[in-house]
Design a protein around this motif. Structure first.
Motif, PDB file in Angstrom:
ATOM      1  N   PHE A  91      44.034 -57.260 -65.335  1.00 60.88           N
ATOM      2  CA  PHE A  91      43.071 -57.259 -64.242  1.00 60.88           C
ATOM      3  C   PHE A  91      42.715 -55.827 -63.836  1.00 60.88           C
ATOM      4  O   PHE A  91      41.555 -55.503 -63.588  1.00 60.88           O
ATOM      5  CB  PHE A  91      43.638 -58.030 -63.052  1.00 60.88           C
ATOM      6  CG  PHE A  91      42.604 -58.355 -62.008  1.00 60.88           C
ATOM      7  CD1 PHE A  91      41.644 -59.321 -62.247  1.00 60.88           C
ATOM      8  CD2 PHE A  91      42.565 -57.691 -60.788  1.00 60.88           C
ATOM      9  CE1 PHE A  91      40.672 -59.635 -61.299  1.00 60.88           C
ATOM     10  CE2 PHE A  91      41.607 -57.983 -59.833  1.00 60.88           C
ATOM     11  CZ  PHE A  91      40.655 -58.963 -60.088  1.00 60.88           C
ATOM     12  N   ALA A  92      43.721 -54.975 -63.778  1.00 59.15           N
ATOM     13  CA  ALA A  92      43.473 -53.579 -63.421  1.00 59.15           C
ATOM     14  C   ALA A  92      42.549 -52.928 -64.445  1.00 59.15           C
ATOM     15  O   ALA A  92      41.648 -52.172 -64.087  1.00 59.15           O
ATOM     16  CB  ALA A  92      44.801 -52.823 -63.326  1.00 59.15           C
ATOM     17  N   GLU A  93      42.757 -53.239 -65.724  1.00 61.08           N
ATOM     18  CA  GLU A  93      41.871 -52.682 -66.761  1.00 61.08           C
ATOM     19  C   GLU A  93      40.432 -53.156 -66.564  1.00 61.08           C
ATOM     20  O   GLU A  93      39.492 -52.396 -66.731  1.00 61.08           O
ATOM     21  CB  GLU A  93      42.349 -53.092 -68.157  1.00 61.08           C
ATOM     22  CG  GLU A  93      43.389 -52.137 -68.712  1.00 61.08           C
ATOM     23  CD  GLU A  93      44.143 -52.743 -69.887  1.00 61.08           C
ATOM     24  OE1 GLU A  93      43.567 -53.579 -70.607  1.00 61.08           O
ATOM     25  OE2 GLU A  93      45.328 -52.372 -70.055  1.00 61.08           O
TER      26      GLU A  93
ATOM     27  N   ALA B 103      48.559 -58.546 -64.037  1.00 59.60           N
ATOM     28  CA  ALA B 103      48.104 -57.403 -63.242  1.00 59.60           C
ATOM     29  C   ALA B 103      47.497 -56.319 -64.125  1.00 59.60           C
ATOM     30  O   ALA B 103      46.459 -55.751 -63.798  1.00 59.60           O
ATOM     31  CB  ALA B 103      49.270 -56.838 -62.429  1.00 59.60           C
ATOM     32  N   ALA B 104      48.115 -56.040 -65.255  1.00 58.15           N
ATOM     33  CA  ALA B 104      47.629 -54.947 -66.108  1.00 58.15           C
ATOM     34  C   ALA B 104      46.232 -55.269 -66.659  1.00 58.15           C
ATOM     35  O   ALA B 104      45.349 -54.413 -66.657  1.00 58.15           O
ATOM     36  CB  ALA B 104      48.613 -54.693 -67.253  1.00 58.15           C
TER      37      ALA B 104
ATOM     38  N   PHE C 220      35.966 -59.973 -57.325  1.00 57.72           N
ATOM     39  CA  PHE C 220      36.815 -59.025 -56.601  1.00 57.72           C
ATOM     40  C   PHE C 220      36.059 -58.391 -55.441  1.00 57.72           C
ATOM     41  O   PHE C 220      36.516 -58.405 -54.298  1.00 57.72           O
ATOM     42  CB  PHE C 220      37.306 -57.935 -57.571  1.00 57.72           C
ATOM     43  CG  PHE C 220      37.945 -56.756 -56.889  1.00 57.72           C
ATOM     44  CD1 PHE C 220      39.295 -56.770 -56.584  1.00 57.72           C
ATOM     45  CD2 PHE C 220      37.191 -55.647 -56.547  1.00 57.72           C
ATOM     46  CE1 PHE C 220      39.888 -55.696 -55.931  1.00 57.72           C
ATOM     47  CE2 PHE C 220      37.771 -54.567 -55.896  1.00 57.72           C
ATOM     48  CZ  PHE C 220      39.126 -54.595 -55.587  1.00 57.72           C
TER      49      PHE C 220
ATOM     50  N   LEU D 136      39.076 -53.971 -63.733  1.00 62.94           N
ATOM     51  CA  LEU D 136      38.524 -53.265 -62.570  1.00 62.94           C
ATOM     52  C   LEU D 136      38.105 -51.856 -62.942  1.00 62.94           C
ATOM     53  O   LEU D 136      37.055 -51.373 -62.526  1.00 62.94           O
ATOM     54  CB  LEU D 136      39.556 -53.204 -61.440  1.00 62.94           C
ATOM     55  CG  LEU D 136      39.873 -54.507 -60.723  1.00 62.94           C
ATOM     56  CD1 LEU D 136      40.826 -54.237 -59.563  1.00 62.94           C
ATOM     57  CD2 LEU D 136      38.610 -55.187 -60.205  1.00 62.94           C
ATOM     58  N   PHE D 137      38.932 -51.176 -63.739  1.00 65.70           N
ATOM     59  CA  PHE D 137      38.610 -49.803 -64.118  1.00 65.70           C
ATOM     60  C   PHE D 137      37.388 -49.748 -65.020  1.00 65.70           C
ATOM     61  O   PHE D 137      36.733 -48.721 -65.117  1.00 65.70           O
ATOM     62  CB  PHE D 137      39.798 -49.139 -64.821  1.00 65.70           C
ATOM     63  CG  PHE D 137      40.750 -48.491 -63.868  1.00 65.70           C
ATOM     64  CD1 PHE D 137      40.304 -47.615 -62.899  1.00 65.70           C
ATOM     65  CD2 PHE D 137      42.109 -48.761 -63.927  1.00 65.70           C
ATOM     66  CE1 PHE D 137      41.183 -47.020 -62.006  1.00 65.70           C
ATOM     67  CE2 PHE D 137      42.994 -48.165 -63.047  1.00 65.70           C
ATOM     68  CZ  PHE D 137      42.539 -47.297 -62.087  1.00 65.70           C
TER      69      PHE D 137
ATOM     70  N   PHE E 295      42.666 -50.442 -55.848  1.00 69.53           N
ATOM     71  CA  PHE E 295      43.374 -51.696 -56.078  1.00 69.53           C
ATOM     72  C   PHE E 295      44.012 -51.699 -57.468  1.00 69.53           C
ATOM     73  O   PHE E 295      45.157 -52.109 -57.640  1.00 69.53           O
ATOM     74  CB  PHE E 295      42.418 -52.880 -55.919  1.00 69.53           C
ATOM     75  CG  PHE E 295      43.125 -54.199 -55.825  1.00 69.53           C
ATOM     76  CD1 PHE E 295      43.811 -54.550 -54.673  1.00 69.53           C
ATOM     77  CD2 PHE E 295      43.121 -55.092 -56.885  1.00 69.53           C
ATOM     78  CE1 PHE E 295      44.475 -55.768 -54.577  1.00 69.53           C
ATOM     79  CE2 PHE E 295      43.780 -56.312 -56.797  1.00 69.53           C
ATOM     80  CZ  PHE E 295      44.456 -56.651 -55.644  1.00 69.53           C
ATOM     81  N   ALA E 296      43.268 -51.209 -58.450  1.00 71.45           N
ATOM     82  CA  ALA E 296      43.803 -51.157 -59.813  1.00 71.45           C
ATOM     83  C   ALA E 296      45.040 -50.258 -59.862  1.00 71.45           C
ATOM     84  O   ALA E 296      46.033 -50.578 -60.512  1.00 71.45           O
ATOM     85  CB  ALA E 296      42.723 -50.660 -60.780  1.00 71.45           C
ATOM     86  N   GLU E 297      44.995 -49.143 -59.132  1.00 68.41           N
ATOM     87  CA  GLU E 297      46.166 -48.254 -59.094  1.00 68.41           C
ATOM     88  C   GLU E 297      47.367 -48.960 -58.471  1.00 68.41           C
ATOM     89  O   GLU E 297      48.492 -48.813 -58.921  1.00 68.41           O
ATOM     90  CB  GLU E 297      45.848 -46.988 -58.284  1.00 68.41           C
ATOM     91  CG  GLU E 297      45.220 -45.911 -59.144  1.00 68.41           C
ATOM     92  CD  GLU E 297      44.555 -44.827 -58.302  1.00 68.41           C
ATOM     93  OE1 GLU E 297      45.013 -44.573 -57.173  1.00 68.41           O
ATOM     94  OE2 GLU E 297      43.555 -44.261 -58.790  1.00 68.41           O
TER      95      GLU E 297
ATOM     96  N   LEU F 103      47.928 -52.143 -58.534  1.00 68.15           N
ATOM     97  CA  LEU F 103      48.432 -53.121 -59.512  1.00 68.15           C
ATOM     98  C   LEU F 103      49.267 -52.435 -60.585  1.00 68.15           C
ATOM     99  O   LEU F 103      50.319 -52.933 -60.977  1.00 68.15           O
ATOM    100  CB  LEU F 103      47.268 -53.861 -60.181  1.00 68.15           C
ATOM    101  CG  LEU F 103      46.501 -54.858 -59.318  1.00 68.15           C
ATOM    102  CD1 LEU F 103      45.459 -55.575 -60.168  1.00 68.15           C
ATOM    103  CD2 LEU F 103      47.431 -55.880 -58.664  1.00 68.15           C
TER     104      LEU F 103
ATOM    105  N   ALA G 273      39.092 -49.052 -57.713  1.00 66.02           N
ATOM    106  CA  ALA G 273      39.993 -48.062 -58.306  1.00 66.02           C
ATOM    107  C   ALA G 273      41.330 -48.023 -57.562  1.00 66.02           C
ATOM    108  O   ALA G 273      42.396 -47.984 -58.181  1.00 66.02           O
ATOM    109  CB  ALA G 273      39.340 -46.685 -58.293  1.00 66.02           C
TER     110      ALA G 273
END
Lengths: 322, 322
Positions: free
Chosen positions: A315-317, A312-313, A272, A319-320, B315-317, B319, B313
């Motif tokens: 992947f977002a997790e 998406a969910a 990313f 990233l966080f 980007f995750a938001e 998504l 952060a």
């Protein structure tokens, strides 16, 4: 299981890989080979996640289906897949006007189930773990007919996947020193071994799911344990490799390497931030091994980033989690 | 502001774009032109987010710095940028052994500040909104000397950015019908207008930040209002376009199009799910216009995805907002 397609017993060849590469170059542009610096070493990432179906599987699907006889095409194909091979076969089937039935685990990522359906394939679900996916496919073929397109244990599939290696050599201008490859059943690894005879092949598998690495070490097929731990690499969970893959990789591949879920997530975050690429967990396994220092790197090293199909969910997790 | 570099007054040319394209092809492989289906129409996305600095700005930075005299190279360069031009100039400066000072807004994305610093450039921060970035740069040049590399109002920068259009025509095999381009000050748009004289150019800008679209409509430079609303497109916030950009675009570009933050976020999610690409907000503006149906699409349409440098952060938001 008994093999419903005895013709699959032929061995894949380097010539076949080169033929496959020509056929694929006529319909798909090469995926980019991106420069990247990892732990101070410059190397390259082959972004197969940018294929139209989001994974390298489009190569093997195309080459296998292109080589069916007219009669076989008319009877349709059956494939078993957690999602990426499903899309590869469905994409090729749509392009060639062939009916495709795909056996997928009920717990496959939703994004993969939907994408496969959107490509016009019929989907039959099975329970993972629990049911044997090869048996589900064999039953379907007995009932309906059609040709099984195995995800990795098939000479045309192996040759098709190997076309990525032909592209890499053209892009680099020479053979890579080594290729780090995300490994499920060993179709891509075997294809690359044939495509790039001068390169070391490093198979990278999830912790406790290293059925190819163990088979190479043992010189025999090894089945996954009865209760394997879970892995986030949904695309890299084969029960075992197949003799055809082992035969190609034996004596050609380096000792296998395994990666943990945390190492895979770190690799997804690296893809990313350093490459602006979305990698799915299984697609980031080879990158994870590189980042974790498990394989030496140099400027002639190529890391396969094999797929990018992730929800998406999730992947977002990931990233966080940074 | 007064122009500290009178030499910048020459007009960019199509021949210059073609020269720039040759120079850039020698050091950077083409970025992929990816097929995509939007609202039932097949078209193409040019993934400039996959450049080594994560944005097309590497093109203009390289071409401008390559064309400095030896004396100018020795004195160094100064650039003003919210982050992507900064990295493009810093990358080219490092490759050419030139000292680079970059004026950046204190509220630029952290990822862009860090990446610019990592490329070896010296960073001078200013307040946005509040200080006039061009004045900060002019003061720096007065104090230290060096050549200003303007982010868009410079003939070499425009020609360099235009090299993307030369690549697109080679990849498509013909001129695009139209190009949708994310637009800040109008450097890339002007470059593409020169590179692709047969193609319609659609500039896409954030709502209330359409300084190029308004200038084209008015036939004169228009400055941003005193208290413009915020936009998530940090890369697309110029105070105004420059005469050189307007001169190229006037009579060549179609009426401008604007997009809202929500449309941009939807485009970022689309790039994630359909293309496995990370797009930063400003990099997804053209895709946002396509998805929102603001420009007609056909199979010869190209959508520029201009950058992918965004914090994990944010980007995750985006998504999770799905």
């Amino acid at each position: 299981m008994s093999n419903p397609n005895p013709v699959q017993q032929r061995m894949p060849t380097r010539g076949g890989v080169q033929e496959a590469a020509k056929s694929i170059a006529a319909i798909l542009p090469p995926t980019p080979l991106l420069p990247v610096e990892i732990n101070g070493a410059r190397c390259h990432v082959k972004a197969e996640s940018l294929q139209p179906v989001g994974a390298f599987k489009i190569r093997g699907g195309w080459w296998r289906l292109s080589n069916l006889s007219e009669e076989e095409k008319a009877r349709g194909v059956v494939a078993v897949s957690s999602g990426n091979h499903a899309q590869g076969v469905a994409w090729a089937a749509r392009k060639l006007g062939i009916a495709a039935t795909i056996v997928m685990p009920r717990n496959a990522p939703k994004v993969k189930l939907e994408a496969t359906r959107a490509l016009g394939a019929e989907i039959v679900l099975y329970e993972r773990p629990g049911e044997d996916r090869d048996e589900v496919a064999a039953r379907l073929i007995e009932e309906r007919g059609g040709t099984l397109v195995h995800a990795f244990g098939d000479p045309w599939v192996i040759e098709g996947q190997g076309s990525a290696g032909v592209e890499i050599e053209a892009q680099l201008g020479h053979a890579p020193s080594r290729i780090l490859v995300c490994c499920g059943g060993g179709g891509l690894a075997a294809g690359l071994a044939l495509a790039c005879p001068e390169s070391d092949i490093h198979v990278v598998e999830p912790h406790c799911w290293d059925m190819v690495g163990q088979a190479i070490a043992a010189g025999a097929i090894v089945r996954v344990s009865q209760n394997p731990p879970s892995t986030i690499c949904d695309a890299l969970q084969p029960d075992a490799t197949k003799p055809i893959n082992l035969a190609v990789l034996q004596g050609r591949a380096e000792p296998g390497v395994t990666v943990t879920d945390e190492e895979v997530r770190a690799a997804q975050r690296f893809a990313f931030s350093a490459l602006n690429l979305v990698a799915e967990p299984g697609g980031a396994a080879a990158l994870a091994a590189a980042l974790a220092g498990k394989v030496p790197l140099d400027e002639h090293t190529v890391i396969m980033l094999t797929g990018g199909n992730t929800d998406a969910a999730s992947f977002a997790e990931t990233l966080f989690g940074n």
